[in-house]
Enzyme design. Structure first.
Site, mmCIF file in Angstrom:
data_model
loop_
_atom_site.group_PDB
_atom_site.id
_atom_site.type_symbol
_atom_site.label_atom_id
_atom_site.label_comp_id
_atom_site.label_asym_id
_atom_site.label_seq_id
_atom_site.Cartn_x
_atom_site.Cartn_y
_atom_site.Cartn_z
ATOM 1 N N HIS A 456 19.322 -23.513 0.972
ATOM 2 C CA HIS A 456 20.475 -24.414 1.037
ATOM 3 C C HIS A 456 21.212 -24.428 -0.304
ATOM 4 O O HIS A 456 21.624 -25.471 -0.796
ATOM 5 C CB HIS A 456 20.067 -25.826 1.437
ATOM 6 C CG HIS A 456 19.693 -25.956 2.881
ATOM 7 N ND1 HIS A 456 19.567 -27.170 3.518
ATOM 8 C CD2 HIS A 456 19.428 -25.030 3.834
ATOM 9 C CE1 HIS A 456 19.231 -26.983 4.775
ATOM 10 N NE2 HIS A 456 19.136 -25.682 4.992
ATOM 11 N N TYR A 463 11.513 -26.535 1.583
ATOM 12 C CA TYR A 463 11.534 -25.234 2.254
ATOM 13 C C TYR A 463 10.630 -24.229 1.558
ATOM 14 O O TYR A 463 10.081 -23.318 2.190
ATOM 15 C CB TYR A 463 12.964 -24.688 2.294
ATOM 16 C CG TYR A 463 13.854 -25.389 3.288
ATOM 17 C CD1 TYR A 463 13.846 -25.034 4.636
ATOM 18 C CD2 TYR A 463 14.703 -26.412 2.901
ATOM 19 C CE1 TYR A 463 14.654 -25.672 5.551
ATOM 20 C CE2 TYR A 463 15.521 -27.060 3.806
ATOM 21 C CZ TYR A 463 15.491 -26.690 5.136
ATOM 22 O OH TYR A 463 16.299 -27.330 6.048
#
Length: 970
Positions: A456, A463
């Site tokens: 992102h 993540y």
């Protein structure tokens, strides 16, 4: 009666969706479902009827005998919306979509036409009928037609392919719908062409592949077995498996017709706008079952099949698994089928790949292996940049590492051609080594050289940690074979995993929690990855093995059983590390960790979604979070009652929670156009951090005049914090700098103030310069130069970051009150990470006589900080800056610089916080020139002597420090 019910449901939906006056009701989907007793009045065909033979939505669908009646017409006044109206209603980019399901029992290599029309204008949608089973067709009414479909859409005409004969088998149509969908997700497939064409995976194999050697075949078998062994385990009882299977209501008729509940991915529900469905439509959609649960069952059945405890049920397990596979393929999860979209594919289907490999022999016996392989290969196209195995800047996707890296390997092992199988696994090894090793350009996913891991468009532990675990698993599976990963790849993975160990204690603090604050994300989330990676090296990596034992709280004796040699558990890390790829510093002493966090033009402040982290604006506002080792809630970090305006260490404008919410309807990942945030670390012992804040100029709910500057010098057990230039024009809301905020347990812990112990359940105090206190966790604060400091304990209310439900708790907190509309407010205080009253009393006495720390603000571009205890000199510059104090005379550009003097020796560390990240260019190093007072020499950088001074020329790549040893010239 049922016929009337059908009409009322539809009319209710239409009456609520008024495109000319966009409101929340505009998101209500307009659905045609076929649940009545007879053919609806608005459906016209010479040969069509309702049937319960098969259906998607409810128990019935529309059976159209297109061989006998070449046209089917549905008359319906659909309310149309422009994409601007749809986006306004949805809160982000959206489009209005026509979608429907169609079942074809026999593939026809020809085109069915769907005419979207009114009395004057017609648009044509060609649908290739070259498939069997269910297919979902979905197209944007505005973006996939030129010109857009009429805004008086009143009729859908289905026209059979010209080659259809009277003997052709009928087709089934169900759930015709006009609705609002995310504009990014109407993908082309083999049936329809939209504006989004996702190319298929292409491995690029040679046509003349060599026959594999005996050793290669043995290695392939070993890899396959090691992969299967990784996923063996508990699956629940057979009765529980049977119960879960029965919920899908799958049955197969004598003629091979298979039926069962409709299976849908979670993200595929977006097109329904489920919150806005009518009650009748919602009941039908609620009967769907989600694919992730479905594939979880597939994996558990495969686990049971490989578990000797289930030997008596093997035929039942094979039957259930086969029926699940057949039903999934029949539902449209087959090669060539787009299902409108399958984005975030890996999260829902990761266990389909693994279970298929575990059940490969059984699938092959039932002729299901080939269609399964082809389906998985087709749907993996979302990650083509990885599955193609041609290394590129998009190949290091953390979602791929997490959800599909093991699955990618499993897919290749399912390839029925043994020559291709060996070649593909060899190609995979080379590709995966590169994907782990490379530094992707720009904002692309992947590992960065400073130890951060990007997703992102920035460092994202949430993540990264599962990606670490699964990537290490791949490394372990391939070890000891011809296909083992390269050591450079293992080293790259090790670097980010060790960094994660450093910035957890054992959980990440608020500043690194992404859009899930208080979620208890920690290093244990990838503990098995530490073990796997340690053992993936040709020779055991003892450092990783020791860290694994520490993280899992295992003894040396237990470690010897795991690793086959004596490994002592690691001690908690101590030191100081700069991670400019995430605009943060980690400083550790004893069992305590301080996380110092900012943001800048390259690194976002926080990830705020419409329903996640709503109040997270101040996560990176120069926050300084001292965390003892252990469970966060036991140390006072709990969401219930948390004041989102008071992130520890941050300077904030205290606003209402409504004002604190994002002005954006969907997401906000704020960067600074002009602000600077960065750090440098010297010898992994000391760090200097700077956060120069400038509020955004174009965001509602943000005070555009808000500016502030913060510097932190971390050394040993102390953090020196100084802020200056704190200014804004908000005359209504107070500006504060929070020292700490800690929830109070049922039995309150004491705090100490100027030698007095306070353990009451409620108090309010006011402190000032020269005072000191120790908080509930034993962290000390000496107030070197401050305005009014408030310290209190009591009940406070807040809201949950996702649900907005009111929460409450009892908290101890302390903050510096800068007042409303401050002008050039400032502060100085010292944090002692693990303090006792006697230490703080002694510190206060010494600081009164001769402060350990002093500062000099040169101008708007420079700050000098001296730590006389460690003989450290810190310099912060935001452009070319001249300095008058200490050994440095000038710095040529934006940089953070630390120098430690020791007689005729000096150690220097310099970093640029400017990452030079670009969407169009590769990342560049930042050249830095430092002018030192006196004549120095070094082997670590270019230098020259100028008028009695020394000019050092070096560079910083991606915020990493240049470390230079200097000595006085004789």
């Amino acid at each position: 009666m049922h016929k009337a019910k059908f009409k009322l449901s539809l009319l209710a939906a239409l009456s609520l969706g008024v495109a000319s006056n966009v409101s929340a009701h505009s998101l209500q989907s307009q659905i045609l479902s076929f649940e009545g007793n007879g053919l609806p009045d608005n459906v016209h065909s010479n040969d069509a009827r309702l049937t319960q033979q098969r259906a998607i939505n409810g128990e019935q669908s529309l059976l159209w005998d297109w061989g006998k009646s070449h046209e089917l017409t549905i008359e319906q006044d659909f309310v149309r919306m422009t994409d601007k109206q749809a986006s306004k209603a949805y809160g982000r980019g959206a489009t209005q979509v026509l979608s429907f399901w169609i079942y074809n029992p026999v593939a026809v290599n020809d085109i069915m036409q769907v005419l979207l029309t009114d009395a004057e204008q017609t648009a044509t949608l060609p649908v290739n009928m070259n498939f069997t089973g269910w297919r979902a067709v979905g197209v944007s009414l505005n973006a996939d037609f030129k010109p857009a479909v009429t805004h008086n859409l009143s009729k859908l005409i289905f026209k059979a392919p010209s080659t259809i004969t009277q003997a052709a088998q009928p087709v089934f149509i169900d759930r015709v719908m006009v609705s609002v969908d995310d504009k990014r997700y109407q993908w082309s497939d083999h049936q329809v062409t939209t504006r989004y064409k996702l190319p298929e995976i292409h491995f690029g194999l040679s046509k003349d592949l060599p026959s594999p050697t005996t050793a290669q075949l043995a290695d392939i078998d070993r890899v396959q077995q090691q992969l299967i062994d990784q996923f063996k385990g508990r699956s629940g009882s057979f009765a529980s498996l049977q119960k879960r299977f029965d919920d899908y209501q799958i049955s197969i008729a004598a003629d091979g017709t298979i039926t069962g509940r409709h299976i849908v991915m979670g993200y595929q529900k977006t097109i329904y706008q489920t919150k806005h469905l009518s009650s009748e439509d919602k009941a039908l959609v609620n009967a769907y079952r989600e694919l992730d649960d479905y594939t979880d069952l597939m994996l558990d059945l495969a686990k049971a099949y490989h578990n000797s405890a289930f030997d008596g049920y093997k035929s039942d397990i094979v039957n259930m698994y086969s029926l699940l596979t057949k039903h999934l393929l029949d539902q449209g999860y087959a090669a060539g089928s787009g299902l409108v979209t399958t984005h975030h594919w890996g999260y829902s289907t990761r266990w389909w790949y693994i279970s298929a490999l575990m059940m490969a022999n059984e699938l092959e016996q039932q002729n299901l292996l080939k269609p399964t392989y082809e389906a998985l290969l087709w749907f993996s196209r979302e990650f083509k940049s990885s599955f193609d195995m041609a290394l590129n800047e998009k190949s290091s996707n953390l979602d791929y590492f997490n959800t599909l890296s093991n699955q990618h390997l499993a897919l290749l092992l399912l390839n029925p051609d043994v020559k291709e199988r060996v070649a593909l696994v060899k190609q995979f090894s080379h590709f995966f080594s590169g994907a782990l090793s490379q530094t992707p350009s720009g904002y692309h996913d992947g590992f960065r050289p400073d130890g951060t891991a990007w997703r992102h468009y920035g460092h994202y532990a949430g993540y990264a940690f599962p990606a670490f675990k699964r990537a290490a698993q791949v490394a372990y599976i391939l070890k000891g074979t011809e296909f083992a990963l390269q050591n450079t790849a293992l080293d790259s993975l090790k670097k980010v995993m060790v960094a994660g160990w450093r910035y957890t204690n054992p959980y990440v603090p608020l500043g690194l929690s992404g859009r899930h604050p208080f979620s208890k994300l920690g290093v244990k989330h990838y503990s098995s990855g530490l073990r796997d990676l340690a053992m993936a090296y040709p020779i055991l990596d003892e450092e990783l093995a020791a860290i694994y034992l520490q993280v899992t709280n295992l003894s040396a004796d237990q470690g010897s059983q795991i690793f086959g040699q004596n490994i002592a558990p690691a001690k908690l890390p101590e030191g100081s590390w700069s991670y400019n790829g995430g605009a943060f510093v980690v400083h550790r002493h004893g069992d305590r960790m301080a996380l110092i966090k900012g943001y800048n033009k390259d690194v976002w402040s926080s990830e705020i979604y419409r329903k996640d982290n709503r109040y997270g604006r101040y996560q990176s506002h120069g926050s300084v979070h001292v965390m003892p080792f252990g469970e966060p809630d036991e140390w006072g970090y709990q969401e219930a009652g948390w004041d989102w305006n008071r992130n520890p260490g941050a300077t904030t404008i205290r606003v209402s929670l409504d004002e604190l919410e994002s002005p954006n309807k969907h997401s906000l990942m704020l960067r600074s156009d002009t602000g600077v945030s960065g750090s440098t670390s010297l010898q992994d012992k000391f760090s200097l951090f700077t956060f120069k804040h400038q509020a955004p100029q174009d965001k509602d709910k943000f005070e555009s005049s808000f500016v502030a500057e913060k510097h932190v010098l971390a050394a040993d057990n102390m953090l020196f914090l100084t802020g200056n230039g704190i200014s804004n024009l908000d005359g209504k809301n107070v500006t504060e700098t929070t020292l700490f905020q800690l929830a109070v347990a049922d039995t309150p812990r004491s705090i100490w103030v100027n030698g007095e112990e306070i353990n009451s359940t409620r108090f309010d105090l006011t402190l000032g310069t020269g005072d000191w206190l120790i908080d509930d966790n034993g962290v000390g604060y000496f107030l070197q130069n401050v305005e009014q400091v408030k310290v209190s304990r009591g009940s406070q209310t807040s809201r949950h970051n996702k649900t907005k439900q009111q929460t409450k708790g009892v908290f101890t907190k302390a903050w510096i009150n800068h007042g409303t509309a401050p002008l050039n407010a400032s502060y100085e205080y010292v944090v002692v990470m693990d303090a006792t009253p006697s230490q703080m009393s002694e510190l206060a006495q010494k600081m009164a006589r001769y402060p350990y720390f002093n500062i000099r603000k040169t101008d708007q571009k420079g700050m000098y900080i001296r730590n006389r205890i460690n003989n450290l000199y810190g310099y912060s510059s935001t452009d070319f800056t001249n300095f008058k104090f200490g050994p440095v005379r000038s710095v040529s550009t934006t940089a953070q610089l630390l120098v430690q003097l020791n007689a005729k020796q000096a150690t220097l560390s310099v970093s640029s916080p400017e990452l030079k990240v670009s969407k169009t260019h590769t990342t560049q190093s930042v050249p830095i020139e430092i002018l030192l007072k006196g004549i120095w020499q070094t082997n670590d950088a270019d230098y020259q002597h100028i008028k009695g001074n020394t000019l050092i020329k070096t560079h910083s790549f991606f915020g990493q420090a240049a470390n230079i040893q200097l000595s006085k010239a004789e």
